[in-house]
Enzyme design. Structure first.
Site, PDB file in Angstrom:
ATOM      1  N   HIS A 123       1.004  -1.123  -0.145  1.00 54.85           N
ATOM      2  CA  HIS A 123       0.058   0.184   0.035  1.00 54.85           C
ATOM      3  C   HIS A 123       1.106   1.369   0.013  1.00 54.85           C
ATOM      4  CE1 HIS A 123      -2.728   2.853   1.958  1.00 54.85           C
ATOM      5  NE2 HIS A 123      -3.701   2.282   1.468  1.00 54.85           N
ATOM      6  N   ASP A 200       2.818  -4.805   7.993  1.00 53.95           N
ATOM      7  CA  ASP A 200       1.364  -3.958   7.988  1.00 53.95           C
ATOM      8  C   ASP A 200       0.352  -4.930   8.084  1.00 53.95           C
ATOM      9  OD1 ASP A 200      -0.743  -2.904   6.819  1.00 53.95           O
ATOM     10  OD2 ASP A 200       0.146  -1.924   5.298  1.00 53.95           O
ATOM     11  N   GLN A 203      -4.869  -5.410   6.705  1.00 51.99           N
ATOM     12  CA  GLN A 203      -5.705  -6.219   6.307  1.00 51.99           C
ATOM     13  C   GLN A 203      -5.739  -7.717   6.884  1.00 51.99           C
ATOM     14  OE1 GLN A 203      -7.961  -5.174   4.097  1.00 51.99           O
ATOM     15  NE2 GLN A 203      -7.188  -3.318   3.273  1.00 51.99           N
ATOM     16  N   LYS A 226     -11.262  -0.658  10.230  1.00 50.80           N
ATOM     17  CA  LYS A 226     -11.120  -2.054   9.246  1.00 50.80           C
ATOM     18  C   LYS A 226     -11.564  -3.339  10.213  1.00 50.80           C
ATOM     19  CE  LYS A 226      -7.526  -0.297   6.197  1.00 50.80           C
ATOM     20  NZ  LYS A 226      -8.307  -0.019   4.775  1.00 50.80           N
ATOM     21  N   CYS A 364      -4.600   2.568  -3.841  1.00 49.48           N
ATOM     22  CA  CYS A 364      -3.500   3.177  -3.207  1.00 49.48           C
ATOM     23  C   CYS A 364      -2.285   2.201  -3.380  1.00 49.48           C
ATOM     24  CB  CYS A 364      -3.648   3.246  -1.685  1.00 49.48           C
ATOM     25  SG  CYS A 364      -4.871   4.394  -1.524  1.00 49.48           S
TER      26      CYS A 364
HETATM   27  N1  PMP Z   1      -1.823  -0.769   4.430  1.00 50.35           N
HETATM   28  C1  PMP Z   1      -2.870  -1.646   3.964  1.00 50.35           C
HETATM   29  C2  PMP Z   1      -2.602  -2.996   3.455  1.00 50.35           C
HETATM   30  C3  PMP Z   1      -4.159  -1.128   3.572  1.00 50.35           C
HETATM   31  O1  PMP Z   1      -4.978  -1.932   3.132  1.00 50.35           O
HETATM   32  C4  PMP Z   1      -4.431   0.143   4.083  1.00 50.35           C
HETATM   33  C5  PMP Z   1      -5.872   0.846   4.074  1.00 50.35           C
HETATM   34  N2  PMP Z   1      -6.283   0.840   2.764  1.00 50.35           N
HETATM   35  C6  PMP Z   1      -3.602   1.057   4.877  1.00 50.35           C
HETATM   36  C7  PMP Z   1      -2.261   0.393   4.942  1.00 50.35           C
HETATM   37  C8  PMP Z   1      -3.700   2.210   5.339  1.00 50.35           C
HETATM   38  O2  PMP Z   1      -4.712   2.260   6.443  1.00 50.35           O
HETATM   39  P1  PMP Z   1      -5.433   3.602   6.786  1.00 50.35           P
HETATM   40  O3  PMP Z   1      -5.825   4.300   5.864  1.00 50.35           O
HETATM   41  O4  PMP Z   1      -6.364   3.039   7.969  1.00 50.35           O
HETATM   42  O5  PMP Z   1      -4.287   4.245   7.630  1.00 50.35           O
END
Ligand code: PMP
Length: 405
Positions: A123, A200, A203, A226, A364
């Protein structure tokens, strides 16, 4: 496994009707999950009955609010099986947690020319935060390649290590491909080289059990929103021995012991990394969400969502010209797809007209899109409250849209 009809009643938004016509089919859970009533109730109750700033007052309400906030930290600790609450830092989410490490770890342990290993499926938050650190300090990003079906190339990973490698920062689960990465192996290999790891967990935590001690990661990041919790709160787990040597992220109240114009001493962990008034209402909501997940059982959730995902993949593959990205095994509850040459934005917009919420675009993860040679995908992602009826609605919706093109 669990009573899905009862569970769905816990989420008031699921009974919403979209465009006055279609029952909501919410399949955008990888972006954010819906909230059970108990989470919102706990936060409302704290605002109405407890609200006071934490860590600062001798008065009754402040002590009660502080107790709630700190017991939420203990709930998080238990949920990911960390050893100590001092290793649980509340942040605004995964993004802030990763930025904290990218900034403070780089400042403490890296100098120009030192390397961080990330992967091609990260991401943006796990790429750009390191690029910003790189602009400031001259560190270098090295990238683990992936195969065409979205699996990390472990031989490629091993070949990236050298005497300048200082940290590995990798996602547990891809938010695009659903790939569940072999993080234990990733961590073990890094540790063989004496290199720590940041995982990270944005997910992963909502879908299966995470045990940071068993995994032996050095840092772990995830977001509250999430995993059925509120927005604006997340977690950074870090091993004490790293956190203690890292400088603070931000300066302000709560993160200091004493302040004078001749110098300041910083607070103990975890407060050194928690400057300013924390979102103590959101931490209550997060703890409630984690308790809710635990009451259903994270292993039950995993089994249920796996069955649903496999059902969805098999039904979707019946559709002509359907391409599903990502591996067929070790695949989490995220399905990125493309049908013929129907643009993902058209597909998403038309599904929306049928009350079906999916995500479209690059998710993203632009470097991953480039690797796959595509601009974007349509993504359906599941949560503990989705049903085979939701999947059938999606499949019928896609079939209908295909006929239109
Ligand atoms: N890492 C991953 C794998 C994600 O899916 C996301 C959210 N789409 C993020 C980081 C960022 O999370 P947040 O926007 O809640 O900070």
């Amino acid at each position: 496994m669990y009573d899905i009809n009862r569970v769905r009643k816990d989420f008031p938004i699921l009974s919403k009707v979209i465009y006055d016509k279609y029952p909501l089919v919410y399949l955008d859970n990888a972006a954010t999950t819906q909230k059970p009533r108990c989470v919102v109730d706990a936060m409302t109750d704290e605002y109405f009955n407890v609200n006071a700033n934490v860590h600062r007052g001798v008065h009754f309400l402040s002590q009660q609010a502080t107790d709630l906030h700190e017991s939420s930290r203990e709930t998080v600790r238990r949920f990911i099986n960390a050893g100590k609450t001092s290793e649980i830092i509340f942040t605004r989410g995964t993004t802030e947690s990763i930025n904290l490490v990218a900034t403070c770890f780089a400042d403490a342990f890296m100098k120009a020319g030192d390397e961080v290993i990330v992967s091609e499926m990260e991401h943006h938050s796990n790429i750009v935060s390191w690029q910003i650190a790189a602009q400031r300090t001259g560190i270098v990003l090295r990238v683990i390649p992936i195969s065409d079906d979205g699996v990390l190339d472990m031989e490629g990973y091993k070949s990236l290590f050298n005497e300048r490698t200082r940290i590995v920062s990798c996602t547990h689960v891809s938010n695009v491909l659903g790939t569940i990465n072999p993080v234990r192996e990733i961590i073990r290999i890094a540790h063989e080289h004496g290199v720590p790891t940041l995982i990270d967990g944005a997910q992963s935590t909502p879908h299966f059990a995470v045990d940071v001690r068993d995994m032996d990661c050095d840092f772990y990041a995830f977001s509250g929103h999430k995993i059925y919790g509120p927005t604006g709160v997340g977690v950074l787990y870090g091993k004490e021995r790293w956190l203690e040597k890292m400088p603070p992220y931000m300066g302000g109240g709560d993160m200091i012991k004493t302040v004078s114009f001749n110098g300041t001493t910083f607070n103990d962990l975890p407060y050194k990394f928690e400057a300013g008034t924390p979102d103590y209402i959101a931490t209550t909501g997060l703890a409630k969400a984690l308790d809710y997940v635990s009451s259903i059982g994270i292993d039950n959730i995993y089994r249920y969502e796996q069955e649903l995902t496999q059902y969805a993949i098999s039904q979707m593959l019946e559709i002509d010209e359907m391409v599903i990205f990502g591996p067929r095994t070790n695949h989490d509850a995220v399905i990125s797809f493309q049908v013929g040459n129907i643009h993902h934005l058209d597909m998403g917009t038309l599904l929306d007209r049928l009350g079906i919420a999916v995500r479209t675009g690059h998710h993203c993860a632009e470097p991953l899109m480039r690797r796959l040679g595509i601009e974007g995908t349509c993504r359906a992602s599941f949560a503990l409250y989705n049903t085979t009826d939701d999947v059938d609605a999606l499949v019928n919706g896609i079939q209908r849209i295909r006929k239109m093109f």
